[in-house]
Write an enzyme that holds these catalytic residues in place. Structure first.
Site, PDB file in Angstrom:
ATOM      1  N   TYR A 197       0.803  -1.335  -0.052  1.00  0.00           N
ATOM      2  CA  TYR A 197      -0.039  -0.085  -0.004  1.00  0.00           C
ATOM      3  C   TYR A 197       0.833   1.223   0.026  1.00  0.00           C
ATOM      4  O   TYR A 197       0.246   2.629  -0.371  1.00  0.00           O
ATOM      5  CB  TYR A 197      -0.993  -0.023   1.276  1.00  0.00           C
ATOM      6  N   LYS A 257       3.628 -15.601   3.048  1.00  0.00           N
ATOM      7  CA  LYS A 257       3.417 -16.190   1.860  1.00  0.00           C
ATOM      8  C   LYS A 257       4.884 -16.395   1.369  1.00  0.00           C
ATOM      9  O   LYS A 257       5.225 -16.267   0.366  1.00  0.00           O
ATOM     10  CB  LYS A 257       2.776 -15.374   0.644  1.00  0.00           C
ATOM     11  N   ASP A 307      -2.910 -18.267   2.594  1.00  0.00           N
ATOM     12  CA  ASP A 307      -3.940 -18.904   2.045  1.00  0.00           C
ATOM     13  C   ASP A 307      -4.661 -20.094   3.173  1.00  0.00           C
ATOM     14  O   ASP A 307      -5.648 -20.132   3.081  1.00  0.00           O
ATOM     15  CB  ASP A 307      -3.588 -19.533   0.735  1.00  0.00           C
TER      16      ASP A 307
END
Length: 355
Positions: free
Chosen positions: A141, A190, A223
């Site tokens: 961001y 991740k 996930d």
């Protein structure tokens, strides 16, 4: 205690819900002999309309000198033009950056009176008590972005970057929180795909090993965490993750209690005031109708008392008052499940009565 508190009602239902939280804060001040001085400023769309800037200096300067900041919500369809010079959300990102608010705390704990309002089974929801700690001023961001032509077609790029020091400080916030709870810290990344996540994983483990070795520490891929949140949420205590993953996971987690209208958040830095807000949006479709749920904002005010002012007893009283109101069966439209509902002001009055 003397404290300077800044109210930023913002857009949509923001002014309605902040007004109820202000009443609660004034009541607490009166009952406990505190002197709270309130300043109100504009942020988001209303600030764009008034000043052409979603966070003008007229708003930012009092925030820098505040002891705590309570925010309503920003945004709405009026300012959704993708070609606009600026957007309301820019004000929110800017205030986080300007005040160094790098750690976002989002507690997720369903109320017993509303267990059946959750879309998940009671057997899954009962006993859930998770504190998400989301890194707030780094990651994708705040990374570089660009649009360009590649092989004759438009392409867009956003860069995700984290420095070691940014990961260390937010992991420390989460680990300290875990020390006061159930001694369990989970880091979400991740790392099987992203180089940024591999740095995050190495750094987080190093901080825990060196400074918080007594904690039960584990790592979960983002996930998998998305699945675990709806299959075994009771297994988690404090969860720390980056800006993008935290944004998505906390919104998913917010549905465990059954309503966005019940969940507060705190954005904290190393120094200066914290920023406290409900996690729901500006809900422009119901703005001005007097039916918004003010409880998340009232609970955000309690977090402000606890984290910025050190008023634990007063914060606990607000939390208990909200729980009593719900146990007594009072509901706004979002949690009424088809039954009778009271309006925003009435819900605020019930909290005051409970106090």
């Amino acid at each position: 205690m003397r404290a300077n508190l800044v109210l930023l009602p913002g857009d949509g239902i923001g002014p309605e819900i902040v007004a109820e939280a202000e009443k609660v804060l004034r009541h607490i001040a009166s009952e406990h002999g505190h002197d709270f001085e309130f300043t109100t400023g504009e942020i988001g769309g209303c600030a764009i309309d008034a000043y052409g800037d979603p966070l003008p200096d007229k708003t930012l300067d009092p925030c820098r000198n505040a002891d705590g900041i309570l925010l309503g919500a920003v945004g709405g369809p009026k300012w959704d033009d993708p070609n606009a010079k600026t957007r309301p959300e820019v004000g929110l990102l800017k205030i986080r950056k300007e005040l160094g608010l790098f750690a976002n705390l989002r507690p997720i704990k369903p109320y017993s009176a509303l267990i059946d309002a959750s879309p998940l089974k009671r057997s899954i929801i009962e006993g859930v008590d998770i504190l998400f700690v989301r890194e707030l001023t780094g990651g994708i961001y705040f990374g570089a972005s660009r649009t360009e032509q590649i092989d004759g077609e438009e392409a867009a790029t956003n860069e995700m970057t984290y420095r070691v020091s940014e990961v260390e400080r937010v992991v420390r916030v989460a680990a300290r929180a875990a020390q006061t709870r159930r001694q369990h810290l989970t880091s979400v990344d991740k790392a099987n795909v992203l180089e940024v996540s591999r740095l995050w994983r190495r750094t987080a483990k190093s901080v825990v090993d060196k400074e918080f070795s007594e904690l039960n520490y584990d790592v979960v891929l983002v996930d998998a965490m998305a699945m675990h949140l709806i299959s075994r949420p009771r297994d988690f205590d404090v969860v720390v993750t980056g800006n993008l993953f935290g944004d998505i996971l906390t919104d998913e987690g917010s549905m465990l209690p059954g309503s966005l209208g019940l969940l507060p958040s705190a954005s904290l830095g190393e120094d200066g005031p914290g920023l406290y807000e409900p996690i729901h949006g500006s809900a422009p479709d119901i703005a001005g109708k007097g039916i918004a749920n003010p409880l998340a904002t009232i609970l955000a005010a309690a977090m402000m008392l606890r984290h910025s002012l050190g008023l634990q007893t007063e914060a606990d009283q607000i939390d208990a008052a909200v729980e009593k109101v719900l146990n007594d069966g009072h509901r706004t439209k979002d949690i009424a499940a088809g039954g009778s509902a009271i309006n925003t002001t009435q819900m605020g009055e019930e909290v005051l009565k409970a106090l």
